[in-house]
Design an enzyme around this catalytic site. Structure first.
Site, mmCIF file in Angstrom:
data_model
loop_
_atom_site.group_PDB
_atom_site.id
_atom_site.type_symbol
_atom_site.label_atom_id
_atom_site.label_comp_id
_atom_site.label_asym_id
_atom_site.label_seq_id
_atom_site.Cartn_x
_atom_site.Cartn_y
_atom_site.Cartn_z
ATOM 1 N N CYS A 244 -1.240 3.711 -6.575
ATOM 2 C CA CYS A 244 -2.123 3.161 -5.367
ATOM 3 C C CYS A 244 -2.165 1.712 -5.929
ATOM 4 O O CYS A 244 -2.588 1.273 -6.932
ATOM 5 C CB CYS A 244 -3.376 3.914 -5.303
ATOM 6 S SG CYS A 244 -4.624 3.038 -4.342
ATOM 7 N N CYS B 45 0.948 -1.217 -0.052
ATOM 8 C CA CYS B 45 0.049 -0.068 0.042
ATOM 9 C C CYS B 45 0.942 1.377 0.031
ATOM 10 O O CYS B 45 1.696 1.344 0.985
ATOM 11 C CB CYS B 45 -0.990 -0.008 1.087
ATOM 12 S SG CYS B 45 -1.787 1.412 1.346
#
Ligand code: DGL
Length: 252
Positions: A182, A75
């Site tokens: 992302c 992440c």
């Protein structure tokens, strides 16, 4: 002491880190993986940095009890908020992060228009701002916060008219390269291609993260020869997020 057969923990705020798990499975197919998505607390990208750090450390503490030899922060937002804190908190555990692959895009498109699509948290973080300052001299770095896009992926709408509309409104027409900053965003590639065609080159940091994980395990003599295994868990009650994760990973 970590053992070769211990798990590689892969952590994300939801199903996005599966795009990193896919790359890990390519370069390290014989390992035992423990994937944990924190969908109940998602999105991380619009939370204060201190909260993201706290959630990430809490997840690492929990997963450590299961016997892990490496913790992959799959992440970008959590890497930006918690990478240094995790290394400090767990000095004896390999911690590997992910960040937008801006260096690769700048190298491929000097003087070009490079969009960096990421969460507001990643784009505000010191990690990205330092990178931007470094590559502003090489190409036109254009930060593109995409609130709402990870939610579409979590809702299984990554290849949908809603995703097309969001991306069409967000992405400039003249991009040479688009950094997928992302881990949820690689799943929206069919939508990106529908609204901007094949001309824009896509860059995904997961490839680098997977290579770094392999290097770190090799350096510690912790590579495992199998049999491999993938366990997928999610903080959201019910089966939906686990089943979506397994499908995105190509496991069912
Ligand atoms: N998948 C995460 C990232 O790479 C964040 C999505 C979110 O929780 O906002 O940044």
């Amino acid at each position: 002491m970590a053992k070769k057969s211990d798990y590689i923990a892969v952590f994300d705020s939801g199903v996005g880190g599966i795009s990193v798990l896919r790359q890990l499975l390519r370069v390290l197919p014989n390992e035992r993986y423990l994937y944990f998505g924190d969908s109940i607390n998602a999105p991380y990208g619009t939370r204060p940095e201190a909260e993201v750090r706290q959630l990430t450390i809490a997840a690492a503490e929990k997963l450590r009890k299961r016997g892990i030899k490496a913790f992959v922060i799959a992440c970008n937002t959590a890497t930006s908020a918690a990478f240094e804190a995790l290394r400090e908190a767990f000095p004896d555990m390999a911690v590997i992060g992910i960040e937008p692959a801006l260096a690769k895009a700048a190298e491929a498109f000097p003087g070009g228009h490079v969009g960096v699509m990421a969460t507001p948290g990643t784009l505000k973080g010191a990690r990205f701002l330092n990178n931007k300052a470094r590559f502003d001299a090489v190409c036109r770095v254009n930060p593109l916060p995409a609130p709402g896009l990870m939610e579409l992926v979590e809702a299984e709408k990554y290849d949908s008219p809603e995703a097309d509309a969001l991306l069409d409104a967000l992405l400039p027409q003249d991009l040479d390269a688009l950094v997928l900053g992302c881990t949820h965003y690689p799943f929206t590639e069919p939508s990106i291609r529908r609204v901007r065609g094949q001309k824009v080159a896509l860059f995904d940091g997961a490839v680098i993260t997977a290579a770094e994980t392999k290097e770190a395990l090799a350096a510690a003599d912790l590579l495992y020869e199998g049999p491999g295994e993938v366990i997928v868990e999610n903080s959201m009650p019910g089966e939906r997020m686990v089943s979506l994760s397994r499908r995105l990973a190509g496991l069912e």
